[in-house]
Design a protein around this motif. Structure first.
Motif, PDB file in Angstrom:
ATOM      1  N   HIS A   1      -7.139  24.104 -13.682  1.00 23.09           N
ATOM      2  CA  HIS A   1      -6.261  25.197 -14.106  1.00 23.09           C
ATOM      3  C   HIS A   1      -4.811  24.730 -14.247  1.00 23.09           C
ATOM      4  N   ILE A   2      -4.353  23.839 -13.382  1.00 27.79           N
ATOM      5  CA  ILE A   2      -2.996  23.310 -13.522  1.00 27.79           C
ATOM      6  C   ILE A   2      -2.886  22.475 -14.799  1.00 27.79           C
ATOM      7  N   ALA A   3      -3.897  21.684 -15.078  1.00 34.95           N
ATOM      8  CA  ALA A   3      -3.893  20.898 -16.322  1.00 34.95           C
ATOM      9  C   ALA A   3      -3.855  21.826 -17.537  1.00 34.95           C
ATOM     10  N   ASN A   4      -4.628  22.904 -17.489  1.00 32.89           N
ATOM     11  CA  ASN A   4      -4.619  23.876 -18.587  1.00 32.89           C
ATOM     12  C   ASN A   4      -3.266  24.572 -18.700  1.00 32.89           C
ATOM     13  N   TYR A   5      -2.632  24.831 -17.567  1.00 32.93           N
ATOM     14  CA  TYR A   5      -1.309  25.470 -17.571  1.00 32.93           C
ATOM     15  C   TYR A   5      -0.306  24.573 -18.301  1.00 32.93           C
ATOM     16  N   LYS A   6      -0.350  23.286 -18.015  1.00 36.73           N
ATOM     17  CA  LYS A   6       0.546  22.346 -18.694  1.00 36.73           C
ATOM     18  C   LYS A   6       0.293  22.337 -20.204  1.00 36.73           C
ATOM     19  N   THR A   7      -0.975  22.372 -20.583  1.00 36.94           N
ATOM     20  CA  THR A   7      -1.304  22.401 -22.015  1.00 36.94           C
ATOM     21  C   THR A   7      -0.769  23.675 -22.658  1.00 36.94           C
ATOM     22  N   SER A   8      -0.918  24.792 -21.975  1.00 40.98           N
ATOM     23  CA  SER A   8      -0.395  26.057 -22.504  1.00 40.98           C
ATOM     24  C   SER A   8       1.121  26.002 -22.642  1.00 40.98           C
ATOM     25  N   LEU A   9       1.806  25.382 -21.681  1.00 40.84           N
ATOM     26  CA  LEU A   9       3.257  25.235 -21.792  1.00 40.84           C
ATOM     27  C   LEU A   9       3.623  24.417 -23.023  1.00 40.84           C
TER      28      LEU A   9
ATOM     29  N   LEU B   1       2.628  27.016  -3.748  1.00 40.17           N
ATOM     30  CA  LEU B   1       3.530  27.303  -4.865  1.00 40.17           C
ATOM     31  C   LEU B   1       4.381  26.074  -5.185  1.00 40.17           C
ATOM     32  N   ILE B   2       4.890  25.421  -4.161  1.00 37.83           N
ATOM     33  CA  ILE B   2       5.719  24.234  -4.383  1.00 37.83           C
ATOM     34  C   ILE B   2       4.898  23.118  -5.017  1.00 37.83           C
ATOM     35  N   ASP B   3       3.652  22.956  -4.580  1.00 39.28           N
ATOM     36  CA  ASP B   3       2.773  21.959  -5.202  1.00 39.28           C
ATOM     37  C   ASP B   3       2.561  22.268  -6.685  1.00 39.28           C
ATOM     38  N   PHE B   4       2.326  23.551  -6.986  1.00 33.90           N
ATOM     39  CA  PHE B   4       2.143  23.978  -8.375  1.00 33.90           C
ATOM     40  C   PHE B   4       3.390  23.672  -9.198  1.00 33.90           C
TER      41      PHE B   4
END
Length: 402
Positions: A87-95, A218-221
């Motif tokens: 999900h974090i990888a997908n978040y970066k792609t969405s950004l 949150l900080i890790d995210f």
């Protein structure tokens, strides 16, 4: 201060025509139909931009997609379990896809389980208008007797428990179902809707999580996504907890100035910023909104301007959505602090000197009462709020810029 307006897409009963006529300059929207954790594709983003750019008859609206609200953070990311790394990888792609479309401001929140919590979505005021309300006794009634959360009795004193028991006994089945539906309304306009069993399952997983642990997640995210946003010229802005005090035994980490300061310091880059919501933060009497804008304004990337009226002096208490100039937050002082920050940014040459804001929520008045829009998002009530805020800005701007 760029005037924006939240719009939930083509199914929104408030059209882009209405938004243009209200005088807004930009739209705050999201791809509500895309499941949380999935990639926002360039095609989906372009489709929403095209919808925003046109009125219902196809003519240009003059509006742009100014702010994303929200690019949601999954429960897996908040808990650091399951598919959270994907999900974090997908978040970066969405950004990256949003940056490619020219959208720079992305609002999100890190509230566990529920996006916001109210007990009444259409509470009648003496004027005949209606608004959203959080009633602490009703919430305790839900928590103790409808959800029947393990350990809930420890969160309420004896007097509140007794009052909740009396209120529950006086409710019929329909009233109990309505209260549960209001509290578990979930994410406004989003693909998910939570059942009581969904809530119980999430609460069980959060039962052992402390405030410090959730903050570390949150900080890790942010340590992963904020550098990407910085590289792309984006501004991330975390929305506060709503309401800004503990509920359902869940940790709260974005409810006060001190909590925001910790997260800003932990990931100390400009892209890691704040959505200053005067309604959410204003539900706590110890939050000084004009002071927060003065002290944290350098990292405020987005503003929600609304007001609430608190019904007690306690940190945790009942409140309702007031008129924009009628609640407990000094809106004139807050807008002045915003204008001062904008003037400071202009002098230092910041390209993002103009901070987008939207008239958040609004009371249902006049024809709003029969329209049944998203709770909190009527057309005329928000138009009234925008007009009042526009008046403050017009009155203060010459003085601040002098």
């Amino acid at each position: 201060m760029k005037q924006t307006w939240r719009w939930f897409g083509p199914k929104d009963l408030v059209s882009t025509d209405d938004v243009a006529q209200a005088g807004a300059e930009g739209i705050v929207s999201a791809l509500h139909h895309v499941p949380t954790g999935a990639v926002w594709t360039p095609e989906e983003i372009a489709q929403r931009q095209a919808e925003i750019a046109h009125m219902t008859d196809g003519s240009p609206s003059g509006l742009d997609w100014a702010v994303v609200e929200s690019l949601p953070v999954s429960e897996d990311i908040k808990k650091q379990q399951g598919a959270w790394r994907e999900h974090i990888a997908n978040y970066k792609t969405s950004l990256r896809n949003l940056a490619g479309a020219g959208i720079e401001v992305i609002c999100y929140n890190f509230m566990p389980v529920l996006d916001w919590t109210r007990t009444d979505l259409a509470w009648r005021l003496k004027s005949g208008a209606s608004c959203m309300r959080f009633d602490l006794v009703d919430f305790a009634t839900f928590d103790l007797h409808i959800l029947a959360r393990p350990g809930a009795t420890e969160d309420y004193d004896e007097a509140l428990r007794d009052e909740a028991a009396r209120r529950f006994a006086a409710m019929d089945g329909a009233a109990r179902e309505a209260l549960a539906g209001n509290v578990v309304f979930g994410l406004p306009g989003a693909a998910e809707r939570f059942s009581l069993e969904d809530v119980r399952a999430h609460l069980a997983e959060y039962a052992v999580m402390s405030e410090d642990t959730l903050r570390s997640h949150l900080i890790d995210f942010l340590s992963e996504v904020a550098p990407v946003a910085q590289e792309l010229g984006l501004r991330l802005c975390c929305h506060p907890d709503d309401p800004p005090f503990p509920l359902l035994g869940l940790p709260r980490i974005m409810s006060t100035e001190a909590q925001y300061a910790k997260v800003m310091q932990a990931v100390d880059i400009p892209a890691n910023g704040i959505t200053l919501c005067s309604g959410s933060l204003g539900a706590r009497p110890d939050n000084d909104l004009p002071g927060m804008m003065q002290r944290l304004g350098d990292r405020v990337h987005f503003l929600h301007l609304r007001n609430v009226k608190r019904e007690s002096d306690g940190i945790r208490g009942s409140f309702y959505e007031a008129e924009h100039l009628g609640g407990d937050t000094d809106m004139v002082a807050l807008v002045e602090a915003v204008l001062v920050e904008e003037a400071r940014r202009r002098k230092t040459g910041r390209a993002d000197w103009s901070i987008p804001f939207r008239p958040d929520h609004g009371q249902d008045i006049l024809d709003d009462l029969g329209r049944r829009t998203q709770p909190g998002y009527p057309s005329i009530g928000r138009l009234k709020g925008l007009a009042e805020l526009r008046g403050i800005i017009a009155a203060l701007s010459p003085r601040v810029s002098a």
